[in-house]
Write a protein that holds these residues in place. Structure first.
Motif, mmCIF file in Angstrom:
data_model
loop_
_atom_site.group_PDB
_atom_site.id
_atom_site.type_symbol
_atom_site.label_atom_id
_atom_site.label_comp_id
_atom_site.label_asym_id
_atom_site.label_seq_id
_atom_site.Cartn_x
_atom_site.Cartn_y
_atom_site.Cartn_z
ATOM 1 N N UNK A 9 0.840 -1.194 0.000
ATOM 2 C CA UNK A 9 0.000 0.000 0.000
ATOM 3 C C UNK A 9 0.871 1.238 0.000
ATOM 4 N N UNK A 10 0.303 2.305 -0.524
ATOM 5 C CA UNK A 10 1.021 3.567 -0.595
ATOM 6 C C UNK A 10 1.121 4.201 0.790
ATOM 7 N N UNK A 11 2.213 4.884 1.001
ATOM 8 C CA UNK A 11 2.419 5.649 2.226
ATOM 9 C C UNK A 11 2.017 7.088 1.921
ATOM 10 N N UNK A 12 0.746 7.382 2.070
ATOM 11 C CA UNK A 12 0.238 8.719 1.785
ATOM 12 C C UNK A 12 0.009 9.531 3.053
ATOM 13 N N UNK A 13 -0.394 8.882 4.123
ATOM 14 C CA UNK A 13 -0.674 9.576 5.383
ATOM 15 C C UNK A 13 0.642 9.954 6.064
ATOM 16 N N UNK A 14 0.656 11.068 6.786
ATOM 17 C CA UNK A 14 1.891 11.497 7.470
ATOM 18 C C UNK A 14 2.499 10.416 8.363
ATOM 19 N N UNK A 15 1.663 9.671 9.083
ATOM 20 C CA UNK A 15 2.217 8.631 9.964
ATOM 21 C C UNK A 15 2.849 7.489 9.156
ATOM 22 N N UNK A 16 2.300 7.204 7.981
ATOM 23 C CA UNK A 16 2.903 6.174 7.124
ATOM 24 C C UNK A 16 4.239 6.657 6.576
ATOM 25 N N UNK A 17 4.297 7.909 6.174
ATOM 26 C CA UNK A 17 5.563 8.461 5.667
ATOM 27 C C UNK A 17 6.627 8.454 6.762
ATOM 28 N N UNK A 18 6.245 8.823 7.976
ATOM 29 C CA UNK A 18 7.208 8.784 9.084
ATOM 30 C C UNK A 18 7.719 7.355 9.295
ATOM 31 N N UNK A 19 6.826 6.377 9.134
ATOM 32 C CA UNK A 19 7.216 4.972 9.306
ATOM 33 C C UNK A 19 8.188 4.513 8.220
ATOM 34 N N UNK A 20 8.266 5.234 7.122
ATOM 35 C CA UNK A 20 9.157 4.869 6.013
ATOM 36 C C UNK A 20 10.561 5.443 6.154
ATOM 37 N N UNK A 21 10.740 6.420 7.028
ATOM 38 C CA UNK A 21 12.027 7.102 7.100
ATOM 39 C C UNK A 21 13.191 6.160 7.393
ATOM 40 N N UNK A 22 13.061 5.302 8.387
ATOM 41 C CA UNK A 22 14.176 4.419 8.765
ATOM 42 C C UNK A 22 14.592 3.522 7.606
#
Length: 150
Positions: A9-22
């Protein structure tokens, strides 16, 4: 174990994007912090950039950043900016699954090509891309420039 227990799934929500940083930091170690990452993703989103992710127990374990583009070389194409799998999830077919999903996105969007760049010294990535049916067709050249601030 393969990377197919949960849907991509796409990381569109801010919390999903934050989860992608690492995960992205493993590919792009020059990113200073999460704030810079979020700012850059937000700017790139203006050009259609999106992050597709493989998730496991609510954590991103593999990412593909991409955008649809068009130029005189290829016509309409999907460009993969970023493709990374966490060290722990490597060998579980996450990259294959992401590339397959991006191929489907490209086909639905009417693209004629999927394109990505990799470093000349990145032999492991090159071997992976060849296994995925991708062929090298160009060598990219570049040089740094000094931006002028108005």
């Amino acid at each position: 174990m393969t990377c197919n227990a949960t849907p991509l799934r796409h990381a569109d929500a801010p919390e999903d994007l934050r989860a992608c940083f690492a995960v992205m930091k493993q590919l792009r170690p020059h990113l200073r912090d999460e704030s810079e990452f979020l700012e850059r993703v937000a700017r790139q989103a203006g050009d259609g950039y999106r992050l597709l992710a493989e998730w496991e127990d609510g954590k991103a374990i593999a990412l593909a950043g991409y955008r649809l583009q068009e130029n005189l070389v290829y016509g309409k194409f999907l460009y993969v900016d970023d493709l990374v799998t966490t060290e722990e999830a490597r060998g579980r077919q996450c990259g294959t699954r992401l590339l397959d999903a991006l191929t489907a996105v490209a086909e639905r969007a009417g693209c004629v090509r999927l394109v990505l760049d990799t470093g000349l010294a990145n032999a492991l990535a090159q071997r992976f891309y060849f296994r995925q049916g991708m062929l090298s067709s160009a060598m990219r050249f570049g040089k740094p420039v000094t931006p002028q601030v108005a």
